[in-house]
Design a protein around this motif. Structure first.
Motif, PDB file in Angstrom:
ATOM      1  N   THR A 168       0.860  -1.181   0.000  1.00  0.00           N
ATOM      2  CA  THR A 168       0.000   0.000   0.000  1.00  0.00           C
ATOM      3  C   THR A 168       0.895   1.229   0.000  1.00  0.00           C
ATOM      4  OG1 THR A 168      -1.718  -1.169   1.241  1.00  0.00           O
ATOM      5  CG2 THR A 168      -1.818   1.232   1.231  1.00  0.00           C
ATOM      6  N   ALA A 169       0.997   1.864  -1.135  1.00  0.00           N
ATOM      7  CA  ALA A 169       1.885   3.025  -1.275  1.00  0.00           C
ATOM      8  C   ALA A 169       1.158   4.130  -2.029  1.00  0.00           C
ATOM      9  CB  ALA A 169       3.176   2.635  -1.974  1.00  0.00           C
ATOM     10  N   THR A 170      -0.038   4.434  -1.569  1.00  0.00           N
ATOM     11  CA  THR A 170      -0.830   5.497  -2.184  1.00  0.00           C
ATOM     12  C   THR A 170      -0.370   6.854  -1.656  1.00  0.00           C
ATOM     13  OG1 THR A 170      -2.463   5.181  -0.438  1.00  0.00           O
ATOM     14  CG2 THR A 170      -2.849   4.044  -2.525  1.00  0.00           C
ATOM     15  N   GLY A 171      -0.833   7.905  -2.318  1.00  0.00           N
ATOM     16  CA  GLY A 171      -0.489   9.256  -1.900  1.00  0.00           C
ATOM     17  C   GLY A 171       0.737   9.777  -2.612  1.00  0.00           C
ATOM     18  N   GLY A 172       1.322  10.827  -2.059  1.00  0.00           N
ATOM     19  CA  GLY A 172       2.496  11.441  -2.669  1.00  0.00           C
ATOM     20  C   GLY A 172       2.139  12.283  -3.877  1.00  0.00           C
ATOM     21  N   TRP A 173       3.171  12.747  -4.563  1.00  0.00           N
ATOM     22  CA  TRP A 173       2.993  13.583  -5.748  1.00  0.00           C
ATOM     23  C   TRP A 173       3.283  12.783  -7.013  1.00  0.00           C
ATOM     24  CZ3 TRP A 173       7.067  17.097  -3.168  1.00  0.00           C
ATOM     25  CH2 TRP A 173       6.460  17.903  -2.177  1.00  0.00           C
ATOM     26  N   HIS A 174       2.508  13.038  -8.070  1.00  0.00           N
ATOM     27  CA  HIS A 174       2.914  12.567  -9.391  1.00  0.00           C
ATOM     28  C   HIS A 174       4.262  13.207  -9.704  1.00  0.00           C
ATOM     29  CE1 HIS A 174      -1.660  12.280 -10.150  1.00  0.00           C
ATOM     30  NE2 HIS A 174      -1.201  11.084  -9.819  1.00  0.00           N
ATOM     31  N   ASP A 222       1.444  25.712   6.109  1.00  0.00           N
ATOM     32  CA  ASP A 222       1.008  25.151   4.830  1.00  0.00           C
ATOM     33  C   ASP A 222       2.136  24.443   4.084  1.00  0.00           C
ATOM     34  OD1 ASP A 222      -1.424  26.213   5.461  1.00  0.00           O
ATOM     35  OD2 ASP A 222      -1.685  27.319   3.589  1.00  0.00           O
ATOM     36  N   ILE A 223       3.328  25.018   4.106  1.00  0.00           N
ATOM     37  CA  ILE A 223       4.445  24.407   3.374  1.00  0.00           C
ATOM     38  C   ILE A 223       4.769  23.031   3.956  1.00  0.00           C
ATOM     39  CG2 ILE A 223       6.915  24.585   2.878  1.00  0.00           C
ATOM     40  CD1 ILE A 223       6.514  27.600   2.632  1.00  0.00           C
ATOM     41  N   LEU A 224       4.784  22.929   5.262  1.00  0.00           N
ATOM     42  CA  LEU A 224       5.084  21.637   5.879  1.00  0.00           C
ATOM     43  C   LEU A 224       3.937  20.654   5.699  1.00  0.00           C
ATOM     44  CD1 LEU A 224       6.980  22.555   9.164  1.00  0.00           C
ATOM     45  CD2 LEU A 224       7.868  22.128   6.861  1.00  0.00           C
ATOM     46  N   GLU A 225       2.718  21.146   5.663  1.00  0.00           N
ATOM     47  CA  GLU A 225       1.572  20.274   5.361  1.00  0.00           C
ATOM     48  C   GLU A 225       1.731  19.662   3.977  1.00  0.00           C
ATOM     49  OE1 GLU A 225      -2.589  18.983   4.466  1.00  0.00           O
ATOM     50  OE2 GLU A 225      -1.268  18.931   6.196  1.00  0.00           O
ATOM     51  N   GLU A 226       2.163  20.474   3.009  1.00  0.00           N
ATOM     52  CA  GLU A 226       2.331  19.962   1.647  1.00  0.00           C
ATOM     53  C   GLU A 226       3.490  18.976   1.571  1.00  0.00           C
ATOM     54  OE1 GLU A 226       1.174  18.865  -1.669  1.00  0.00           O
ATOM     55  OE2 GLU A 226       0.029  20.465  -0.705  1.00  0.00           O
ATOM     56  N   ILE A 227       4.590  19.312   2.217  1.00  0.00           N
ATOM     57  CA  ILE A 227       5.738  18.403   2.241  1.00  0.00           C
ATOM     58  C   ILE A 227       5.368  17.093   2.932  1.00  0.00           C
ATOM     59  CG2 ILE A 227       8.048  18.059   3.196  1.00  0.00           C
ATOM     60  CD1 ILE A 227       8.037  19.848   0.772  1.00  0.00           C
ATOM     61  N   LYS A 228       4.576  17.170   3.982  1.00  0.00           N
ATOM     62  CA  LYS A 228       4.176  15.969   4.715  1.00  0.00           C
ATOM     63  C   LYS A 228       3.391  15.011   3.825  1.00  0.00           C
ATOM     64  CE  LYS A 228       1.900  14.408   9.006  1.00  0.00           C
ATOM     65  NZ  LYS A 228       0.985  13.438   8.404  1.00  0.00           N
ATOM     66  N   TYR A 229       2.628  15.534   2.876  1.00  0.00           N
ATOM     67  CA  TYR A 229       1.884  14.661   1.977  1.00  0.00           C
ATOM     68  C   TYR A 229       2.841  13.760   1.186  1.00  0.00           C
ATOM     69  CZ  TYR A 229      -1.952  13.097  -0.972  1.00  0.00           C
ATOM     70  OH  TYR A 229      -2.894  12.312  -1.595  1.00  0.00           O
ATOM     71  N   GLU A 230       3.970  14.322   0.804  1.00  0.00           N
ATOM     72  CA  GLU A 230       4.986  13.530   0.097  1.00  0.00           C
ATOM     73  C   GLU A 230       5.749  12.633   1.065  1.00  0.00           C
ATOM     74  OE1 GLU A 230       7.385  12.861  -3.642  1.00  0.00           O
ATOM     75  OE2 GLU A 230       5.316  12.950  -2.956  1.00  0.00           O
ATOM     76  N   LEU A 231       6.072  13.148   2.221  1.00  0.00           N
ATOM     77  CA  LEU A 231       6.796  12.348   3.219  1.00  0.00           C
ATOM     78  C   LEU A 231       5.996  11.122   3.636  1.00  0.00           C
ATOM     79  CD1 LEU A 231       8.169  15.187   5.539  1.00  0.00           C
ATOM     80  CD2 LEU A 231       9.533  13.744   4.005  1.00  0.00           C
ATOM     81  N   ASP A 232       4.692  11.278   3.784  1.00  0.00           N
ATOM     82  CA  ASP A 232       3.850  10.134   4.168  1.00  0.00           C
ATOM     83  C   ASP A 232       3.961   9.013   3.137  1.00  0.00           C
ATOM     84  OD1 ASP A 232       3.007  11.445   6.436  1.00  0.00           O
ATOM     85  OD2 ASP A 232       1.063  12.039   5.627  1.00  0.00           O
ATOM     86  N   TRP A 233       4.001   9.391   1.859  1.00  0.00           N
ATOM     87  CA  TRP A 233       4.174   8.383   0.814  1.00  0.00           C
ATOM     88  C   TRP A 233       5.568   7.753   0.896  1.00  0.00           C
ATOM     89  CZ3 TRP A 233       7.742   8.701  -3.323  1.00  0.00           C
ATOM     90  CH2 TRP A 233       7.726   7.567  -4.155  1.00  0.00           C
TER      91      TRP A 233
END
Length: 560
Positions: A168-174, A222-233
């Motif tokens: 399960t490796a959903t999320g992150g950025w294209h 906000d910047i860390l929230e966005e980075i966290k979306y990638e970090l979670d992936w």
């Protein structure tokens, strides 16, 4: 050369069955099309290969009331890479806010603004674009109109051991113009943005990106929230059994060019672990643990544990270099892993203070620190880490500072000799040249921090000017900024939805023209704004990282 390029564009237009291509003219007057600050040094380039224009009068005209200011062109600057003969014009004396053009005889520049909001606009637009690259969730963005349903939400099939299993490796950025997700580019991207954030948490922590925040992350800037979306992936890509990190999540082949993300239902695969992949992960996650420690201790602890586990995996495999499998999409095969390991152990030492990493730093020491920061060479990031924390042997730090000091002198000279004040050499007009130009900007910022100086500010700014229009094609290589901006990037979401995402930096001039949609050998003029021309017109998350860093830094130092 420009005539050849225009003829080629017309030919391509015919081949593409009449697809509309907007190609604005190349201007002789090259300005930063986003604009200039009221009180900063303001320069432009005027190109004329036939006449001697030294001393010729130019006019800076405000469009609201036609008020004009006069100046004169300076001496000729020959740009050997493009063959252009340029004259520098300076109009720092014009300080009143407004929209302007520059006129010289019958020639007129693209419009630009004098505004205190210049750097904030570029930074905000480029940084916010990551939100519009999110995978695995529904996007309905009222600001840009970008909209798509949840995408790539199924588990990926293990291409390597345990072969046929699932992850399960959903999320992150294209990652780019395709929908794959790759650890090497993710790591170098989040690392650079987090290092920028560390320069001034009070500045970047107060920036609002107008993004949809998750309920659990409302406390985050906000910047860390966005980075966290990638970090979670990224965290999902680590094997909890041994700490090794898988390379990528990708379909077997690149998806069709016009398919929307939510319609891309091909099977995704997870590709094998690798030494460089795990090292890049360990370094970037170490930086993240340090940054998040001040805003979310629990998440910082999770990141720290993951970073240490990645380091232990590398230590256990010792000198066995694991090369990840690649399949038929992006390969990201490293030419060397020493710089990756050095960066990883340097960041782990900064994070933990554990002396065992000092021995490993000695083992993987490199003598050359490449200022062209990219997924294949992170040595400059290692140098910055090694001079940023206590306990690194003095002789090591002195060597780095001496080496970096010598480089700053050479890059300053190199930029002064370039007709567009770009840091690029002719041989660097390859795939991702725009990223390289801005990466030099990042290295100059880090060099100033390493040396405790600030004598490269003009050279740093020039790299941003270059991608914003002060270049041989008077092109803004970023979507939706300026006037002659990129309109047809190689980007499947844009192609399928017909909506241009703002703030995407494309690869830029490429002398090799690997895609075959424009002529080879054009150097800094080797570019065409065409979807099919992926070798010069594709976006990628790691291209935007140095753009965000440089624009963010200039915003930070000029915010008042």
């Amino acid at each position: 050369m420009i005539k050849k390029l225009i003829l080629l564009l017309k030919k391509i237009k015919t081949v593409l069955f009449g697809e509309k291509i907007i190609q604005l003219p190349v201007k002789k007057i090259k300005v930063n099309q986003v604009g200039y600050l009221p009180f900063e040094r303001k320069v432009f380039m005027f190109t004329d290969i036939n006449k001697n224009m030294n001393g010729v009068v130019f006019h800076v005209v405000r469009l609201s009331d036609h008020k004009a200011f006069k100046g004169v062109l300076g001496n000729i600057i020959v740009d050997k890479d493009s063959g252009d003969k340029n004259y520098l014009g300076e109009f720092s004396f014009v300080e009143e806010p407004g929209e302007y053009v520059i006129r010289i005889g019958d020639e007129e520049s693209y419009p630009f603004k004098i505004t205190p909001d210049k750097y904030r606009k570029v930074f905000y637009t480029a940084m916010r674009s990551y939100y519009l690259q999110r995978c695995g969730m529904e996007i309905n963005d009222s600001i840009t109109g970008v909209s798509h349903g949840p995408c790539h939400i199924n588990d990926a099939i293990m291409e390597s051991e345990p072969k046929g299993g699932k992850i399960t490796a959903t999320g992150g950025w294209h990652d780019a113009g395709d929908y794959g997700k790759y650890i090497p580019t993710a790591a170098v991207t989040v690392a650079q943005i987090l290092l920028m954030y560390e320069l001034s948490p009070e500045t970047f922590g107060s920036v609002f990106l107008d993004i949809q925040k998750e309920k659990d992350n409302l406390h985050l800037p906000d910047i860390l929230e966005e980075i966290k979306y990638e970090l979670d992936w990224m965290l999902k890509m680590q094997d909890p059994k041994d700490g090794g990190v898988y390379f990528k999540i990708s379909t077997n082949e690149f998806p069709p060019p016009n398919i929307a993300p939510e319609d891309d239902d091909s099977i995704c695969y997870c590709y094998s672990k690798g030494t460089a992949v795990t090292a890049n992960f360990g370094a970037a996650i170490s930086i993240a643990a340090r940054v998040f420690e001040k805003v979310d201790q629990d998440y910082s602890d999770t990141l720290k544990k993951a970073a240490i586990a990645a380091g232990e995996f590398l230590i256990k495999t010792n000198d066995q270099i694991l090369v990840h499998t690649v399949g038929n999409t992006g390969a990201y095969l490293n030419s060397s892993v020493e710089d990756d390991l050095l960066w990883c152990y340097a960041e782990l030492y900064c994070l933990t203070g554990n002396s065992k990493y000092i021995t490993l730093i000695d083992k993987y020491w490199v003598e050359v620190f490449s200022p062209n920061i990219n997924w294949d060479n992170v040595s400059f990031l290692a140098a910055y880490a090694l001079t940023s924390c206590m306990g690194i042997p003095t002789e090591r730090q002195n060597y780095i500072r001496d080496t970096i000091f010598q480089w700053t002198k050479s890059i300053k000279n190199q930029i002064s000799l370039n007709g567009y004040r770009s840091a690029l050499k002719f041989e660097e007009y390859t795939w991702g040249s725009n990223k390289a130009a801005l990466a030099y900007g990042v290295s100059m910022i880090l060099a100033q921090k390493i040396l405790g100086r600030n004598d490269l500010e003009d050279e740093i700014k020039a790299q941003l000017d270059y991608v914003l229009g002060v270049n041989p094609l008077s092109k803004v290589y970023i979507t939706k900024l300026g006037t002659d901006y990129v309109r047809n990037p190689h980007h499947r979401l844009i192609k399928s939805k017909g909506i241009l995402i703002p703030g995407l930096l494309v690869a830029g001039p490429n002398n090799n023209a690997e895609d075959g949609f424009y002529s080879k050998g054009l150097g800094p003029k080797g570019y065409v704004d065409l979807f099919e021309a992926c070798s010069c017109n594709e976006y990628a998350i790691d291209y935007n990282a140095p753009l965000v860093f440089v624009a963010g830094y200039l915003f930070m130092i000029n915010k008042n």
